[in-house]
Design an enzyme around this catalytic site. Structure first.
Site, PDB file in Angstrom:
ATOM      1  N   CYS A 423     -11.568 -23.179  29.458  1.00 38.72           N
ATOM      2  CA  CYS A 423     -11.068 -22.512  28.199  1.00 38.72           C
ATOM      3  C   CYS A 423      -9.306 -22.720  28.122  1.00 38.72           C
ATOM      4  CB  CYS A 423     -11.548 -21.210  28.125  1.00 38.72           C
ATOM      5  SG  CYS A 423     -10.982 -20.315  29.528  1.00 38.72           S
ATOM      6  N   HIS A 467     -11.367 -14.969  29.990  1.00 38.50           N
ATOM      7  CA  HIS A 467     -11.408 -16.169  28.808  1.00 38.50           C
ATOM      8  C   HIS A 467      -9.864 -16.337  28.330  1.00 38.50           C
ATOM      9  CE1 HIS A 467     -12.927 -18.729  26.303  1.00 38.50           C
ATOM     10  NE2 HIS A 467     -12.804 -18.128  24.987  1.00 38.50           N
ATOM     11  N   ASP A 483     -10.772 -19.979  18.624  1.00 42.09           N
ATOM     12  CA  ASP A 483     -11.213 -20.364  19.991  1.00 42.09           C
ATOM     13  C   ASP A 483     -11.483 -21.717  20.083  1.00 42.09           C
ATOM     14  OD1 ASP A 483     -12.178 -20.078  22.299  1.00 42.09           O
ATOM     15  OD2 ASP A 483     -13.338 -18.597  22.261  1.00 42.09           O
TER      16      ASP A 483
END
Lengths: 673, 318
Positions: A423, A467, A483
């Site tokens: 991520c 995250h 995202d």
């Protein structure tokens, strides 16, 4: 207390008495065992050479007890002691502090065994065991440690029984029985002390943090940071929602916002303005919740995205994050609320604009060009961002926990080269590209996902839920979450990652040797894990977080207007004496109480007394019943058989059989007058 | 007696047989059932009985009737101050026809010996009797002769304050398992007594109810009556109370305690039970202890009261 006759146990420390020498069977092993249970949990936290030394010393003593090795002479002992202390000092550079102090205590404690020759020494070792045991809590305060140390107390008590038994170890059962009884008797005292022992505001001692930093998100994010977190199952925080979790499974929990990028890592902006004015609120969707944060030794708190209110003791920043004034070193519980329809002032200050557009002076030229090229094709900021996301989705971008090592220009080598990442790679690349295209962007670190625990009705967020995502500033609309990780095509998410959860469900089967042997239903492992986590949560709630405020609250609930230290001490001493008194009376009254037969008979007499027949002190059982029947002949059929059984058990047979005693109890119980 | 029933029965006195015994004795000795039972228990326990009362209360008659119902050989010795040991035990007398000394057994060689007014004899004679009672044998001039079995002595004595008595010392009183008093008969019984025929004539009509073998078997059964720990604790409590009491010079000796249990066992057997219950102990306690406990300067009636209050304050274990 039948069975605790003094003949087996002698407490007077007569060192010259051969009966009290340590050569009695089982005494040395008992001392070794008592040391071992105490030192065992510490060995996980202390350097390995300490563990090795401790084990070696214990072994030495065991061999000496078997007369394989002699005990060391006094001069050698002195030398060993000095050497151990020096070694600890040289290793840690100090002898105080948690690691060094406990290491020193552990070594000295084990060395004591080498000079134990007398009963007195044995008693000392046992007593010190109780003290050293507690040091385990300096390293770990979970309920597992609590349960382990409770078991350790049981073992140490059993060893104490052996040390004080004239014949040494005679039977495991009697030894454990006594130890268990003592432990059970101590539990009320323990409760009194736990509830009333004065709590200091804050921890009793302040320990230097040592090498172990709190795990979790740190104040900078470089590629690989979160990926390494993902391997950890440690709990970051738990959340219980007042009215259930908000709909949708994409819970984004904001921790900190990072604006400064140096070409490698992202860091928070240095001087985020503190804002006190509440943001503009529109519409519905308010969510109230309570977070229990594990100590992470940082200042930031985690709140559900679009936070409205945070804990009063924390400061709110303009980027909608909250921070405490001091690092969180203990578990922290706070209430907060978020609202789905939060609308913030879309205006942005020139300083903020500049900071959120800043790029490193050089490097990643291909990415910059690519972004400029994109800019030329898209006027609309939102379209531009969407174009980047669709690129991620369309092109060969992979989501993996083991990304290849990146070259010097990490954005370039990720975006045009490896195209494999976690991520933070995606968030970082997106933020860079967007900034290069002239749109303000920043990185947000936090947690996403979480796991619901149905047993305790709360959500668990682990380090594996850490995250990072991107926020993009759209003119007139304000900051918007983007995202990029979610944009990756599902089939390019590495199988490992998807099956991670599944594998966890099945490893137990593998260990046992295949599903044929034991058909575990799906998710057994997960259920087990959640159940254990529930215990953990209760332990937190009722034991660890029982601080002076909870205590004062309890006292107020008990009716004490102004709880203070003096009151606590009075209550503690009073409670202590009360428990001792009750136990004393219990012990004192036990003797005339007698055995099971007598107890049943007393119940029988009590039932008759309720019908108006009081048994006289000197009245024999047969005479008594005869007197009752003379007055109430209709009772004969019910009471005579019971009385006959009682008399037979009491006076006829020397050893009444247990089933007969049970029968008597049952008959008496069922007797209805 | 129906409340308590033994499950594993010994060959005990059948209720019927007991009733017959009591009835037969009751025909002659009117209204003394309690004393009769105690006397029988004493016989079953192989003890000796001391009957203490004023003259003319039927002491001798009780002894005689017991001899009759059990079919025992009976001898009566009237103790006087000039009675010598040889008059009881017997002696070697030169038999001219045979030209040697021949042993002539005294009245003690009987299965039931009534020693009437034992406290009128001198201590020397008293001790000769009591020694024979204890040893179950007589030694004269180096020759030991066993006494018959069963051997049961019923001694009677006048209350100590009567003139011309040599009170039995404590050590010898101890040889008697039980001591009973007869007391004046109740009015109705006295009326029957006065109206009815001579007691001695009635005695002639009494037939034995039990054979000697049956009696010996029963005596053997007494030993098998069980005594539980709880009961022993109860007896010990009671004995300890006699020792703690300021009323008595001394408390019961261990021999006294043994006697108490023995008597209680016989009492239990008499009541068709193979084990002793506290009630048995209570029933025999006064008979066992009153003559063993010397009052510390008080009259005997108060000793009796003392013993009764002691019974009432000793807790029966649960």
């Amino acid at each position: 207390m039948r069975g605790y006759q003094a003949r087996d146990f002698q407490a007077s420390p007569v060192t010259g008495d051969p009966l009290l020498s340590l050569d009695r069977p089982g005494v040395i092993p008992a001392l070794l065992l008592s040391q071992l249970v105490v030192l065992l949990p510490l060995l996980f936290y202390l350097p390995s050479w300490i563990s090795f030394t401790v084990c070696a010393v214990l072994m030495w003593r065991l061999l000496a007890a078997r007369q394989v090795l002699p005990l060391p002479p006094r001069w050698l002992l002195v030398l060993l002691t000095l050497a151990a202390a020096t070694a600890v000092f040289l290793y840690f550079g100090t002898i105080s502090g948690r690691e060094a102090g406990v290491s020193l205590v552990a070594i000295m404690f084990s060395l004591k065994l080498l000079e134990a020759r007398h009963y007195r020494d044995a008693l000392l070792i046992i007593s010190v065991s109780f003290f050293v045991m507690v040091t385990g809590f300096l390293f770990n305060q979970s309920w597992l440690m609590g349960a382990y140390l409770l078991a350790a107390v049981f073992v140490i008590l059993a060893c104490l029984v052996v040390v004080n038994s004239l014949r040494g170890l005679t039977g495991l059962k009697s030894m454990m029985q006594m130890s268990g009884t003592v432990l059970l008797l101590a539990i009320p005292l323990m409760m009194v002390l736990f509830v009333f022992f004065p709590r200091l505001p804050g921890p009793l001692w302040r320990l230097p943090t040592g090498q172990s930093a709190g795990s979790g998100i740190s104040d900078q994010i470089a590629p690989g940071d979160i990926a390494s977190l993902h391997l950890s199952d440690e709990v970051a925080f738990r959340v219980s929602f007042d009215d259930g979790a908000p709909p949708g499974n994409g819970q984004y929990w904001r921790g900190l916002v990072m604006t400064d990028f140096d070409g490698l890592a992202w860091r928070p902006g240095r001087d985020e303005a503190v804002i006190s004015a509440p943001p503009v609120v529109a519409g519905e969707g308010l969510v109230n919740y309570e977070v229990t944060l594990e100590p992470h030794r940082q200042r930031w708190l985690f709140l559900l995205e679009k936070p409205l209110t945070g804990p009063p003791a924390a400061r709110r920043y303009g980027d909608l994050t909250w921070q405490t004034l001091r690092p969180v070193r203990e578990k922290l519980k706070y209430r907060a609320s978020s609202i789905n329809s939060l609308v913030t002032d879309p205006a942005i200050s020139p300083g903020e604009l500049e900071r959120n557009l800043a790029l490193p002076g050089s490097g990643n030229d291909r990415a910059r060009n690519w972004a400029r090229d994109l800019r030329s094709r898209h006027d609309n900021d939102q379209e531009l961002v969407e174009e980047i996301l669709s690129t991620i989705n369309r092109e060969e971008f992979y989501y993996t926990l083991q990304p290849p090592v990146l070259e010097e220009d990490i954005i370039d080598s990720f975006w045009f080269g490896s195209r494999r990442g976690f991520c933070e790679h995606y968030a970082s690349a997106l933020a860079f590209l967007v900034r290069a295209a002239g749109i303000p962007a920043r990185l947000v670190a936090g947690y996403q996902g979480g796991e619901y625990n149905p047993y305790g009705d709360y959500w668990i967020f682990r380090q594996s839920d850490a995250h990072a995502w991107t926020e993009v500033y759209l003119a007139g609309k304000g900051w918007r979450r983007v995202d990029p990780t979610a944009a990756i095509a599902p089939f390019r998410v590495e199988q490992d990652l998807l099956t991670d959860q599944n594998r966890r469900d099945h490893w137990l089967d593998d260990m046992i040797g295949g599903q044929d042997l034991l058909e575990l239903p799906e998710g057994v492992w997960q259920k087990l894990r959640l159940s254990l986590d529930t215990i953990d949560a209760y332990w937190d709630r009722w034991v660890l977080s029982f601080d002076n405020e909870t205590q004062n609250g309890l006292l107020r609930a008990l009716g004490f207007e102004q709880p203070d230290l003096r009151l606590l001490i009075w209550l503690m001493c009073g409670g202590f004496l009360l428990v001792l008194g009750v136990a004393g009376i219990g012990l004192f009254r036990r003797r005339p109480e007698g055995d099971a037969i007598a107890r049943s008979y007393r119940v029988f007499c009590r039932k008759l007394a309720k019908s108006g027949f009081e048994k006289q002190l000197a009245e024999g059982p047969a005479d008594f019943v005869r007197r009752v029947i003379a007055e109430r002949p209709e009772l004969a059929g019910r009471i005579v058989p019971v009385n006959r059984l009682y008399i037979r058990l009491r006076y006829q047979t020397e050893a009444a059989r247990p089933e007969d005693i049970r029968r008597l109890r049952e008959q008496v119980r069922q007797l209805n007058l | 007696m129906s409340v308590i029933k033994a499950t594993n029965k010994l060959v005990t006195v059948q209720n019927q047989q007991l009733a017959q015994l009591i009835e037969a004795i009751g025909k002659v000795v009117l209204g003394k059932e309690a004393q009769t039972r105690l006397a029988i228990a004493c016989l079953l326990a192989r003890g000796h009985l001391l009957i203490e009362d004023l003259p003319g209360m039927g002491k001798t008659t009780l002894a005689q009737v017991i001899a009759r119902v059990f079919g025992l050989e009976f001898q009566r010795v009237q103790f006087t101050s000039d009675l010598l040991p040889a008059d009881i035990l017997g002696s070697n007398i030169f038999e001219r026809s045979q030209g040697k000394f021949v042993f002539h057994p005294g009245p003690i060689y009987a299965q039931l010996v009534l020693a009437d007014e034992v406290n009128r004899a001198t201590p020397k004679t008293q001790s000769a009797l009591l020694e024979a009672m204890e040893e179950h044998q007589v030694t004269i001039e180096g020759e030991t002769r066993p006494l018959p079995t069963p051997f049961f002595v019923i001694a009677t004595q006048n209350p100590a304050h009567q003139i011309g008595t040599y009170p039995l010392p404590e050590s010898q009183l101890d040889r008697f398992l039980l001591r009973v008093e007869l007391g004046y008969p109740q009015q109705e019984f006295e009326k029957t007594l006065l109206k009815g025929s001579d007691r001695r004539d009635l005695l002639e009509d009494i037939e034995p109810v039990m054979s000697r073998r049956e009696l010996l078997a029963l005596q053997g059964q007494v030993k098998k009556v069980t005594v539980s720990d709880t009961l022993v604790e109860y007896v010990m409590d009671m004995v300890q109370k006699t020792r703690d009491s300021a009323h008595f010079v001394h408390g019961l000796s261990p021999r006294g305690a043994i006697a108490l249990i023995r008597a209680a066992k016989a009492w239990a057997l008499l009541h068709d039970r193979s084990f002793v219950v506290p009630e048995d102990v209570q029933q025999v306690f006064e008979a066992v202890s009153l003559h063993r406990l010397q009052s510390a300067g008080h009259s005997q009636t108060s000793s009796q009261e003392q013993i009764r209050s002691l019974l009432e304050t000793t807790r029966v274990p649960d």
